[in-house]
Design a protein around this motif. Sequence first.
Motif, mmCIF file in Angstrom:
data_model
loop_
_atom_site.group_PDB
_atom_site.id
_atom_site.type_symbol
_atom_site.label_atom_id
_atom_site.label_comp_id
_atom_site.label_asym_id
_atom_site.label_seq_id
_atom_site.Cartn_x
_atom_site.Cartn_y
_atom_site.Cartn_z
ATOM 1 N N GLY A 210 0.812 -1.210 0.000
ATOM 2 C CA GLY A 210 0.000 0.000 0.000
ATOM 3 C C GLY A 210 0.843 1.256 0.000
ATOM 4 O O GLY A 210 0.334 2.354 -0.229
ATOM 5 N N LYS A 211 2.138 1.112 0.232
ATOM 6 C CA LYS A 211 3.037 2.262 0.204
ATOM 7 C C LYS A 211 3.610 2.405 -1.202
ATOM 8 O O LYS A 211 4.453 1.616 -1.629
ATOM 9 C CB LYS A 211 4.171 2.096 1.214
ATOM 10 C CG LYS A 211 5.146 3.271 1.255
ATOM 11 C CD LYS A 211 6.183 3.092 2.340
ATOM 12 C CE LYS A 211 7.239 4.190 2.311
ATOM 13 N NZ LYS A 211 6.652 5.543 2.443
ATOM 14 N N ASP A 212 3.141 3.402 -1.931
ATOM 15 C CA ASP A 212 3.558 3.658 -3.315
ATOM 16 C C ASP A 212 3.257 2.475 -4.231
ATOM 17 O O ASP A 212 3.888 2.311 -5.269
ATOM 18 C CB ASP A 212 5.058 3.997 -3.389
ATOM 19 C CG ASP A 212 5.407 5.218 -2.553
ATOM 20 O OD1 ASP A 212 4.575 6.125 -2.466
ATOM 21 O OD2 ASP A 212 6.514 5.249 -1.990
ATOM 22 N N MET A 213 2.329 1.630 -3.829
ATOM 23 C CA MET A 213 1.925 0.474 -4.640
ATOM 24 C C MET A 213 0.528 0.059 -4.204
ATOM 25 O O MET A 213 0.034 0.500 -3.163
ATOM 26 C CB MET A 213 2.906 -0.686 -4.462
ATOM 27 C CG MET A 213 2.936 -1.280 -3.072
ATOM 28 S SD MET A 213 3.906 -2.822 -2.955
ATOM 29 C CE MET A 213 5.533 -2.231 -3.394
ATOM 30 N N PRO A 214 -0.147 -0.798 -4.983
ATOM 31 C CA PRO A 214 -1.468 -1.287 -4.576
ATOM 32 C C PRO A 214 -1.423 -2.025 -3.236
ATOM 33 O O PRO A 214 -0.366 -2.426 -2.756
ATOM 34 C CB PRO A 214 -1.850 -2.232 -5.723
ATOM 35 C CG PRO A 214 -1.098 -1.702 -6.902
ATOM 36 C CD PRO A 214 0.214 -1.242 -6.350
ATOM 37 N N ILE A 215 -2.606 -2.215 -2.651
ATOM 38 C CA ILE A 215 -2.738 -2.940 -1.388
ATOM 39 C C ILE A 215 -3.074 -4.394 -1.711
ATOM 40 O O ILE A 215 -4.060 -4.669 -2.398
ATOM 41 C CB ILE A 215 -3.842 -2.336 -0.505
ATOM 42 C CG1 ILE A 215 -3.591 -0.838 -0.294
ATOM 43 C CG2 ILE A 215 -3.905 -3.047 0.844
ATOM 44 C CD1 ILE A 215 -4.767 -0.110 0.332
ATOM 45 N N GLY A 216 -2.265 -5.311 -1.252
ATOM 46 C CA GLY A 216 -2.426 -6.717 -1.582
ATOM 47 C C GLY A 216 -3.634 -7.379 -0.942
ATOM 48 O O GLY A 216 -4.177 -6.891 0.055
ATOM 49 N N MET A 217 -4.032 -8.511 -1.519
ATOM 50 C CA MET A 217 -5.155 -9.283 -0.986
ATOM 51 C C MET A 217 -4.881 -9.788 0.421
ATOM 52 O O MET A 217 -5.816 -10.059 1.181
ATOM 53 C CB MET A 217 -5.441 -10.481 -1.901
ATOM 54 C CG MET A 217 -5.989 -10.122 -3.262
ATOM 55 S SD MET A 217 -6.143 -11.612 -4.292
ATOM 56 C CE MET A 217 -6.942 -10.944 -5.765
ATOM 57 N N VAL A 225 -8.200 -0.199 10.564
ATOM 58 C CA VAL A 225 -6.846 -0.727 10.458
ATOM 59 C C VAL A 225 -5.818 0.358 10.751
ATOM 60 O O VAL A 225 -6.018 1.538 10.402
ATOM 61 C CB VAL A 225 -6.605 -1.324 9.057
ATOM 62 C CG1 VAL A 225 -6.601 -0.246 7.988
ATOM 63 C CG2 VAL A 225 -5.297 -2.096 9.014
ATOM 64 N N VAL A 226 -4.730 -0.017 11.420
ATOM 65 C CA VAL A 226 -3.654 0.922 11.729
ATOM 66 C C VAL A 226 -2.598 0.836 10.632
ATOM 67 O O VAL A 226 -1.956 -0.207 10.460
ATOM 68 C CB VAL A 226 -3.016 0.606 13.101
ATOM 69 C CG1 VAL A 226 -1.848 1.558 13.361
ATOM 70 C CG2 VAL A 226 -4.058 0.700 14.203
ATOM 71 N N VAL A 227 -2.443 1.906 9.861
ATOM 72 C CA VAL A 227 -1.481 1.955 8.761
ATOM 73 C C VAL A 227 -0.235 2.685 9.252
ATOM 74 O O VAL A 227 -0.299 3.844 9.655
ATOM 75 C CB VAL A 227 -2.078 2.681 7.538
ATOM 76 C CG1 VAL A 227 -1.074 2.719 6.398
ATOM 77 C CG2 VAL A 227 -3.369 1.992 7.100
ATOM 78 N N THR A 228 0.895 2.008 9.222
ATOM 79 C CA THR A 228 2.142 2.572 9.736
ATOM 80 C C THR A 228 3.075 2.924 8.584
ATOM 81 O O THR A 228 3.503 2.045 7.841
ATOM 82 C CB THR A 228 2.849 1.579 10.675
ATOM 83 O OG1 THR A 228 1.945 1.181 11.712
ATOM 84 C CG2 THR A 228 4.092 2.213 11.292
ATOM 85 N N GLY A 229 3.380 4.192 8.433
ATOM 86 C CA GLY A 229 4.282 4.636 7.368
ATOM 87 C C GLY A 229 3.763 4.305 5.986
ATOM 88 O O GLY A 229 4.546 4.050 5.071
ATOM 89 N N GLY A 230 2.447 4.272 5.839
ATOM 90 C CA GLY A 230 1.849 3.966 4.548
ATOM 91 C C GLY A 230 1.699 2.479 4.273
ATOM 92 O O GLY A 230 1.130 2.088 3.254
ATOM 93 N N VAL A 231 2.198 1.618 5.194
ATOM 94 C CA VAL A 231 2.160 0.168 5.006
ATOM 95 C C VAL A 231 0.963 -0.430 5.743
ATOM 96 O O VAL A 231 0.792 -0.229 6.949
ATOM 97 C CB VAL A 231 3.459 -0.488 5.524
ATOM 98 C CG1 VAL A 231 3.363 -2.003 5.443
ATOM 99 C CG2 VAL A 231 4.647 0.017 4.723
ATOM 100 N N TYR A 232 0.137 -1.182 5.014
ATOM 101 C CA TYR A 232 -1.016 -1.856 5.610
ATOM 102 C C TYR A 232 -0.559 -3.186 6.207
ATOM 103 O O TYR A 232 0.222 -3.914 5.593
ATOM 104 C CB TYR A 232 -2.093 -2.102 4.561
ATOM 105 C CG TYR A 232 -2.867 -0.862 4.176
ATOM 106 C CD1 TYR A 232 -4.178 -0.674 4.597
ATOM 107 C CD2 TYR A 232 -2.272 0.133 3.404
ATOM 108 C CE1 TYR A 232 -4.889 0.474 4.245
ATOM 109 C CE2 TYR A 232 -2.964 1.280 3.049
ATOM 110 C CZ TYR A 232 -4.273 1.443 3.477
ATOM 111 O OH TYR A 232 -4.963 2.587 3.136
ATOM 112 N N PRO A 233 -1.052 -3.536 7.394
ATOM 113 C CA PRO A 233 -0.615 -4.796 8.033
ATOM 114 C C PRO A 233 -1.203 -6.015 7.336
ATOM 115 O O PRO A 233 -2.271 -5.941 6.723
ATOM 116 C CB PRO A 233 -1.162 -4.665 9.456
ATOM 117 C CG PRO A 233 -2.385 -3.804 9.297
ATOM 118 C CD PRO A 233 -2.041 -2.814 8.212
ATOM 119 N N LYS A 234 -0.496 -7.139 7.460
ATOM 120 C CA LYS A 234 -1.022 -8.383 6.905
ATOM 121 C C LYS A 234 -2.177 -8.886 7.763
ATOM 122 O O LYS A 234 -2.238 -8.648 8.968
ATOM 123 C CB LYS A 234 0.078 -9.451 6.845
ATOM 124 C CG LYS A 234 1.112 -9.201 5.761
ATOM 125 C CD LYS A 234 2.072 -10.373 5.645
ATOM 126 C CE LYS A 234 3.073 -10.139 4.520
ATOM 127 N NZ LYS A 234 4.016 -11.270 4.356
#
Length: 396
Positions: A210-217, A225-234
């Motif tokens: 999700g950081k500079d790219m799509p968010i994976g399945m 959801v808590v997004v840290t530094g643009g990264v979505y948790p698994k």
Amino acid sequence: MKSKDLILQELKTNLVEAFKSTDENAIAQAFTPFAEAIQANVMEEVKAYQASNDSSILTKRGVHQLTASEDKFYQTMVSNMVSSDPRQAFSTLPLAYPETIIDNVISDIKEAHPLLNAINFTNTTILTKMIVNAQGAQLAVWGAINSAITAEMSGAIGQIDLALCKLSAFMPISKDMLVLSASWIDAYVRGVLAESIALALEVAIVDGTGKDMPIGMNRSVADNVVVTGGVYPKKTAMVVANLNPLTFGAIAGKLASAPNGKQRPVSKILMLVNPTDYFTRVFPNTTIRALDGTYSYNVLPFPTEIIQSTAVVVGTAIFGLADKYFMGIGAGTLGGKVEYSDDFKWLDDQRVYLTKMYGNGKALDDNAFILADISTMTASELTVSVSNVVKTKEQA
């Protein structure tokens, strides 16, 4: 000596690993031999066609009649490439891919890559934002227009920013290729774009941060959801130790639970699995030997499309509703321009060009996909025996 197909497959594998690393330099380095291999294949097919005039070669390569705008695009591109100062020539021209070329690229991708054919994959060349049904529920409600209706509809409409993510593709083009017709150059450009975009998208669709790219399945897109530094948790993985009806019922039950307590019918499930796991875990558990000695494979208790993807981590799988993943990509209003690149000055007898595509993707709701832990799934041989048939009849 390795075959061309084997070499190209190895180059694709290297490119996938580079995409997983998100290292721009590694991606650029992997792109060049990959694109060169496609270019060499095209040049061989050109020579074969010139020698035989066999139209089947054109069909194999995907060479087709260009539209007027496509022909103008490639003619302009070639005239700038043969310029004494191509960098200056490209900087002064707004040279962007016609939308039809992106349509053709997406069509090529869907034909060759089952995952990208299964999801909601759209050409968004003329768009910067896409309005989507984020909740998977109906967007119409019977009743008076009041605050209750507003609350019912709240959160049902979402927006995906298509200009948020950039995907760069490098295209080395030799001087020999510049003397070819626009149709052959189009075949090469589409070949590079289709394969490179497909490989990059598959990695992102499965495991994008999700950081500079799509968010994976495999990532959580829940409202809280808590997004840290643009990264979505698994997502927290669901343990799937077998593929029996009880297990599939539990999987389908989770997928049937739409957001906000809604329910939705599930008519088909998508299952993504690494090729290694497919053949060592899934294949033995979904292949049945009949009484006549023949085999049926991918036999599951519920309609399921099984797709192998190297983007899936070994020991895991993803179950979900394919049409609930939206992916849009295109030239966009910000990109699609072909630029001269100085990144590979050491390449002999050819110049390298760069094009940037824009797009984005995500699951439309958090319950649409399940991350599964299949590391404890063991292989088992399934057979239809006479005793089983008799037993079934007696029970009936």
